[in-house]
Design an enzyme around this catalytic site. Structure first.
Site, PDB file in Angstrom:
ATOM      1  N   GLU A   1      -1.624  10.464  -0.390  1.00 54.96           N
ATOM      2  CA  GLU A   1      -2.926   9.798  -0.490  1.00 54.96           C
ATOM      3  C   GLU A   1      -3.457   9.410   0.882  1.00 54.96           C
ATOM      4  OE1 GLU A   1      -5.915   6.586  -0.739  1.00 54.96           O
ATOM      5  OE2 GLU A   1      -3.963   6.489   0.221  1.00 54.96           O
ATOM      6  N   GLU A   2      -2.576   8.877   1.726  1.00 55.65           N
ATOM      7  CA  GLU A   2      -3.034   8.289   2.988  1.00 55.65           C
ATOM      8  C   GLU A   2      -3.742   9.294   3.889  1.00 55.65           C
ATOM      9  OE1 GLU A   2      -3.373   5.353   3.418  1.00 55.65           O
ATOM     10  OE2 GLU A   2      -1.832   4.181   2.406  1.00 55.65           O
TER      11      GLU A   2
ATOM     12  N   ASP B   1       0.852  -1.199   0.000  1.00 62.19           N
ATOM     13  CA  ASP B   1       0.000   0.000   0.000  1.00 62.19           C
ATOM     14  C   ASP B   1       0.879   1.237   0.000  1.00 62.19           C
ATOM     15  OD1 ASP B   1      -2.066   1.794   0.203  1.00 62.19           O
ATOM     16  OD2 ASP B   1      -2.493   1.347   2.301  1.00 62.19           O
TER      17      ASP B   1
ATOM     18  N   ASP C   1      -4.873   0.476  -6.063  1.00 58.80           N
ATOM     19  CA  ASP C   1      -4.596   0.773  -4.654  1.00 58.80           C
ATOM     20  C   ASP C   1      -5.285  -0.228  -3.745  1.00 58.80           C
ATOM     21  OD1 ASP C   1      -3.692   1.970  -2.361  1.00 58.80           O
ATOM     22  OD2 ASP C   1      -5.200   3.552  -2.352  1.00 58.80           O
TER      23      ASP C   1
ATOM     24  N   HIS D   1      -1.539  -1.100   6.404  1.00 60.42           N
ATOM     25  CA  HIS D   1      -1.191  -0.082   7.418  1.00 60.42           C
ATOM     26  C   HIS D   1      -0.512  -0.675   8.651  1.00 60.42           C
ATOM     27  CE1 HIS D   1      -4.530   2.860   5.816  1.00 60.42           C
ATOM     28  NE2 HIS D   1      -3.719   2.426   4.869  1.00 60.42           N
TER      29      HIS D   1
END
Lengths: 487, 487
Positions: free
Chosen positions: B347-348, B313, B376, B447
């Site tokens: 992005e996160e 990711d 993604d 994550h």
């Protein structure tokens, strides 16, 4: 009538012989249960006797999966939620032992007591590992059991990474001196790979390294480090040793092979304190006939590592041994021999409870021990039992396993290893068994923060209790003792 | 001969119309590709045209899996092994962007450049959570993106545990005041469960809590915490918020429901610094015919969270977008339209790079954009492409997917969500697609420290590159633009 009388006479003689055998008066070596090729050939009377237990096994299974259902999971959850991890040497382990003794008494088990055993007292202090060059990255880690710490403030050192002891051996000592060695062996099964956890510190220290880091001993990881025991060697300098994640070990190996210079900052405040007294926890369902002269042991270890809560390793094994007795007691089932549950202490550091128990009981009570069960490789869905012992005992055991159809757990396998804590007996020729279960993912969780109630399934635990109770009951109630060849 | 001439005339007219459409001169709304029920009914000439690309697709697949094989994995490994995680706002992200720009130039991609975008600069400091009563247990945790820290030395507070916002709502405010709220929602898919990560701090603060801890948003755990973004709300006090493991959240909930009093010591030195400038990284394979007037975007985000190394990711998604162009370039395949790879930043924290790109390009260049791809959600084994757009575009897209038989990746699904960074375009009616792949275990690693190269498989990455390159090539080379209804 005359036929009945003859039968009765035979039964009487058989019973006398059996009693003698069970009291240890006659050695119970029987050579007739298998042919020269090892094919079983049990007397039909014994086969019939064993088959006669099917209704009882069915009842045990039914009860375990109905009114008893979920109780073992609940008890295990309450235990681990109340005390957490139970590291040997810790106060919390002793408190948890006090608690389990109270609970086993509440379950009306018999001769509930503890027996002392000295255990190591290793303490995990503040621990941190960080890759500091060429970029900063926290390296999740766990000091290995018995490791020493680093000096205060830690050490910062260059990194050598190898895939094997042989690879390290080939590097000149002067290139290893003062460095941190990272061992990144490929997973090759637990038995093969665990040597890197056990011996990394010694191998690295012999080459002059200041610390060793080892890939966690697991085939699969989500960034979790896995702890476990390690050994120093007399005459070799003691250096700090910890496990890091599979992912980081692989990354460091790749970087090293690309020629990247790496530095790691390692700080560990772990320390070894003097041995302390812990306790094996014991409870019984005393036998109707051979109360003091023949014992079937069911066991698991009660201590754990200090990460996660030890629900799987070996809370499950300890609990099914305790709850198998509770289930039989509640059902009013009491076999001829005594079934003794032992919840070992200090297993993780090297079976300290198991060794002490052997020391205390082998010399004088050798002939009392009929059979040993140990569960220490998960309590997932049971499939059968792994067995060690002589051929005759194996033949009887196979026949007993045929009763476990209602649990779909009739698999039998001969093995030399049925558990460390009972190995002190089985290595001497006592027959023993361990729980065969669907533990393919056992090492995913082993010795990590993942060893929690999330791994344990209520119904699987119920099935394990049923299998444990059924097998122990039949063996404890059989007309003959389990054959053995003692060394 | 006359028939040939008529055909030629038609082709000429068609070509002129197409060019006009592609230059944005004519709106390319076509209503004839599906019947009233939505069943596709594409003109046979177009079907034949698309089918005509099969040999090219076959070649792309062959090359990706032969001489190009393994290169994408190697490039990704080198990237993440060199820079590690790439958190928005960090220097390391900017260094990694510099590096990828150099590498894309080395691959001889065209118009390689960056475009600025402001991104948040949140910094994780020292973090620790420990259950301190009734027993001590380290609680592996990660502060959530944008969380504030605790006062120095941390806070020690009693614990409230709930399974849902509704359950918390029912507890009187005075019982929550000054406490730490632990949210232990059941996993109910990412979309449903993630609200507890996003909104826990606000929900807990509204009731007077001093901090919130949230079960990690994953269906499966080996004791790993999973971070992610969270949001404060104007007018609601900001309190620290972190995720803990699934296992610990479940344990705390069980204990709370049994009436156990718990205290947690939580210390977090996380902080929010002023926004900084980051960059989207862009490279092209310029079109032969509509170089500046029609663009197909392939994209993934280049930033990551600060745990693990962001290989999955979204290192994988970014790399296949870059390497799809490299592959086509090396094969000498250049379509009529430009294919543009965009590696988004920030992005996160909420698609900061994506939003800025829309702001910079939508108003003046709207008609240039033909199609958007985003990957993604993992680069596991590809299965096909998820699609959003109008019915006609869907019909064409389905036909294109039929070319992906050699990759066993012909699955098509209509969806409203094909990725956050391109949503700024697809939500306005631009057609887009995302990579459909075997990502059942995606959230196991998401994550967390588990987001590393161990998740990425070289052959799967090669297949993803082949699918990405093939689909982008065909769309970019088709005689007509992809139909769209812009809002």
């Amino acid at each position: 009538m005359w036929l009945n009388k003859i039968c009765y006479s035979f039964l009487l003689i058989f019973s006398i012989i059996t009693n003698c055998v069970n009291s240890g008066i006659i050695d119970n070596r029987i050579d007739s249960f298998a042919d020269a090729k090892g094919n079983c050939n049990i007397p039909s009377s014994l086969v019939e006797e064993i088959k006669g237990y099917q209704p009882i096994v069915n009842k045990i299974v039914k009860r375990a999966l109905s009114s008893f259902a979920g109780k073992t999971w609940e008890s295990l959850a309450e235990l681990v939620d109340t005390f957490g991890a139970r590291l040997a040497g810790s106060e919390i382990l002793e408190k948890a032992i006090d608690y389990v003794i109270v609970k086993m008494k509440e379950d009306e088990l018999e001769n509930v007591h503890t027996e002392n055993a000295s255990v190591p007292h290793w303490v995990r202090g503040y621990e941190n590992a960080e890759l500091v060059a060429p970029f900063k990255k926290n390296l999740p880690m766990l000091g290995l059991g018995s490791t020493i710490g680093t000096p205060r403030g830690g050490i910062i050192a260059d990194v050598i990474a190898v895939e094997s002891f042989e690879e390290l051996e080939k590097i000149p000592n002067e290139n290893v001196k003062g460095k941190i060695v990272v061992f990144a062996p490929k997973w090759n099964g637990y038995g093969q790979t665990v040597q890197y956890r056990s011996s990394a510190s010694v191998a690295a220290a012999k080459k002059g390294a200041v610390a060793a880091l080892v890939r966690s001993i697991t085939p699969f990881s989500i960034g979790s480090p896995h702890t476990g025991n390690q050994h120093y060697e007399d005459g070799v300098e003691k250096i700090p040793v910890a496990c890091i994640t599979v992912e980081d070990a692989e990354m460091i190996l790749r970087k090293y092979r690309r020629g990247d210079n790496m530095k790691i900052h390692l700080e560990m405040a772990d320390r070894n304190l003097p041995m302390v007294t812990s306790r094996n926890s014991i409870a019984e369902l005393t036998g109707t006939t051979f109360k003091n002269t023949s014992v079937v042991v069911v066991s698991g270890h009660f201590d754990s590592w200090d990460v996660g809560v030890g629900a799987m390793d070996d809370g499950g094994g300890a609990l099914i041994s305790w709850k198998a007795l509770t289930l039989l007691k509640q059902m009013g089932l009491r076999p001829r021999r005594t079934i003794r549950a032992i919840l070992w202490t200090g297993e993780e550091e090297g079976s300290y409870g198991g060794q002490k128990y052997k020391k205390d009981h082998l010399a004088n009570e050798k002939k009392e021990f009929n059979f040993f069960f140990e569960s220490d490789i998960g309590t997932f869905e049971p499939q059968g039992l792994d067995f060690t012992g002589n051929t005759d005992a194996g033949c009887i055991f196979k026949e007993i396993l045929n009763l476990m159809g209602p649990l779909n757990a009739t698999e039998f396998q001969n093995t030399s290893d049925v558990g460390l804590d009972i190995s002190w007996w089985t290595d001497k020729g006592f027959p023993g068994a361990s729980l065969r279960n669907k533990h393919e993912n056992y090492f995913w969780f082993h010795h990590s923060a993942g060893d929690t109630m999330a791994v344990e399934d209520p119904t699987n635990l119920d099935k394990c209790v049923a299998l444990w109770a059924s097998a122990a009951y039949v063996i404890a109630d059989l007309s003959i003792s389990m054959p053995k060849d003692l060394y």
